[in-house]
Design an enzyme around this catalytic site. Sequence first.
Site, PDB file in Angstrom:
ATOM      1  N   ASP A  10      24.942  17.803  25.849  1.00  0.00           N
ATOM      2  CA  ASP A  10      23.750  17.632  25.027  1.00  0.00           C
ATOM      3  C   ASP A  10      23.992  16.382  24.184  1.00  0.00           C
ATOM      4  OD1 ASP A  10      21.312  18.174  23.671  1.00  0.00           O
ATOM      5  OD2 ASP A  10      22.428  19.177  22.079  1.00  0.00           O
ATOM      6  N   LEU A  11      22.952  15.853  23.578  1.00  0.00           N
ATOM      7  CA  LEU A  11      23.111  14.631  22.783  1.00  0.00           C
ATOM      8  C   LEU A  11      23.158  14.915  21.286  1.00  0.00           C
ATOM      9  CD1 LEU A  11      23.222  11.611  22.320  1.00  0.00           C
ATOM     10  CD2 LEU A  11      20.774  11.487  22.840  1.00  0.00           C
ATOM     11  N   ASP A  12      22.046  15.355  20.726  1.00  0.00           N
ATOM     12  CA  ASP A  12      21.959  15.576  19.284  1.00  0.00           C
ATOM     13  C   ASP A  12      22.920  16.678  18.844  1.00  0.00           C
ATOM     14  OD1 ASP A  12      19.915  13.684  19.082  1.00  0.00           O
ATOM     15  OD2 ASP A  12      18.371  15.165  19.501  1.00  0.00           O
ATOM     16  N   THR A  18      22.539  12.927  15.141  1.00  0.00           N
ATOM     17  CA  THR A  18      21.195  12.365  15.007  1.00  0.00           C
ATOM     18  C   THR A  18      20.183  13.406  14.543  1.00  0.00           C
ATOM     19  OG1 THR A  18      20.998  12.736  17.383  1.00  0.00           O
ATOM     20  CG2 THR A  18      21.483  10.495  16.674  1.00  0.00           C
ATOM     21  N   LYS A  46      16.715  23.113  16.824  1.00  0.00           N
ATOM     22  CA  LYS A  46      17.835  22.582  17.593  1.00  0.00           C
ATOM     23  C   LYS A  46      17.624  22.799  19.085  1.00  0.00           C
ATOM     24  CE  LYS A  46      22.188  22.403  15.047  1.00  0.00           C
ATOM     25  NZ  LYS A  46      23.551  22.987  14.967  1.00  0.00           N
ATOM     26  N   ARG A  50       9.995  17.949  21.850  1.00  0.00           N
ATOM     27  CA  ARG A  50       9.102  17.451  20.805  1.00  0.00           C
ATOM     28  C   ARG A  50       7.855  18.312  20.590  1.00  0.00           C
ATOM     29  NH1 ARG A  50       7.227  11.880  22.307  1.00  0.00           N
ATOM     30  NH2 ARG A  50       9.481  11.656  22.596  1.00  0.00           N
ATOM     31  N   SER A 115      19.636  16.269  27.658  1.00  0.00           N
ATOM     32  CA  SER A 115      19.071  16.317  26.312  1.00  0.00           C
ATOM     33  C   SER A 115      17.572  16.549  26.374  1.00  0.00           C
ATOM     34  CB  SER A 115      19.348  14.989  25.585  1.00  0.00           C
ATOM     35  OG  SER A 115      18.629  14.922  24.363  1.00  0.00           O
ATOM     36  N   ALA A 116      17.067  17.265  25.381  1.00  0.00           N
ATOM     37  CA  ALA A 116      15.624  17.480  25.289  1.00  0.00           C
ATOM     38  C   ALA A 116      14.900  16.203  24.874  1.00  0.00           C
ATOM     39  CB  ALA A 116      15.328  18.599  24.287  1.00  0.00           C
ATOM     40  N   ASN A 119      14.193  10.099  24.459  1.00  0.00           N
ATOM     41  CA  ASN A 119      14.775   8.840  24.002  1.00  0.00           C
ATOM     42  C   ASN A 119      16.274   8.778  24.232  1.00  0.00           C
ATOM     43  OD1 ASN A 119      12.280   7.797  22.802  1.00  0.00           O
ATOM     44  ND2 ASN A 119      12.541   9.411  21.284  1.00  0.00           N
ATOM     45  N   LYS A 145      14.583  23.474  27.590  1.00  0.00           N
ATOM     46  CA  LYS A 145      15.542  24.527  27.293  1.00  0.00           C
ATOM     47  C   LYS A 145      14.801  25.636  26.529  1.00  0.00           C
ATOM     48  CE  LYS A 145      19.067  20.928  26.647  1.00  0.00           C
ATOM     49  NZ  LYS A 145      19.958  20.271  25.676  1.00  0.00           N
ATOM     50  N   GLU A 169      27.200  22.210  24.300  1.00  0.00           N
ATOM     51  CA  GLU A 169      25.960  22.385  23.542  1.00  0.00           C
ATOM     52  C   GLU A 169      26.230  22.896  22.135  1.00  0.00           C
ATOM     53  OE1 GLU A 169      22.774  22.300  23.205  1.00  0.00           O
ATOM     54  OE2 GLU A 169      21.913  21.730  25.143  1.00  0.00           O
ATOM     55  N   ASP A 170      25.340  22.519  21.211  1.00  0.00           N
ATOM     56  CA  ASP A 170      25.450  23.026  19.843  1.00  0.00           C
ATOM     57  C   ASP A 170      24.277  23.919  19.476  1.00  0.00           C
ATOM     58  OD1 ASP A 170      23.485  20.986  19.665  1.00  0.00           O
ATOM     59  OD2 ASP A 170      23.957  20.669  17.548  1.00  0.00           O
TER      60      ASP A 170
END
Length: 224
Positions: A10-12, A18, A46, A50, A115-116, A119, A145, A169-170
Amino acid sequence: MSPAALAIFDLDGVLADTAHLHFRAWKTIADELGIYFDEAFNQQLKGVERIGSLRAILAHGELELTELEVAAFAERKNALYLDAVAHLTPNDLLPGVLAILENIKNRGMQAAVASASRNAPLVLDRLGIADRFFFVAEPALSRPKPAPDLFLACADAANTPPSQCIGFEDAVVGITAIKEAGMRAIGIGDRKILKEADIVFSSVAAVNLEEVLKYRKILDGFST
């Protein structure tokens, strides 16, 4: 030859902090809509994409908008977020990210991003790690997700069976997505919250890849 093992991130909140950029953007939108929005409620978003996040905020404020208005506010949020992303640098990487990516590379494993965020490619580029990932899943082509689509897209791109994939994942919805994909889930954060994860580490810096790869429930077929 068996396919290389795959690590999906995952990214964020996993690769970079971020989440606060999303919070500030959503706070601006919520203020414009007259909806109370704080850090506690932001935690519920989380891993949520969007439009899903905006609908959750609207439900929280008991406010209904037309589809055109929803689309317009979602785009405004994205513009606010992109303004903030423009100021990201490699210094915004979370501690331990470069080390784990290097460790994965040295083991002959591939790395991908699920990632969701639409961007994600831009953020990875700003963070200076875009070249570390062979594939970034496209949220627009997948169910959000907790559906497993993003993670399965990564496995398909790598021609790797889900059983030989691990996901980092977080978010609770992200852990659920990984498990639904038939992969093993590595939680980053609070183990009391990420109960479904196979293993939980407090941070990326605390991840012990050796422990992960030797965990027998995860690894039948990974080479260490």
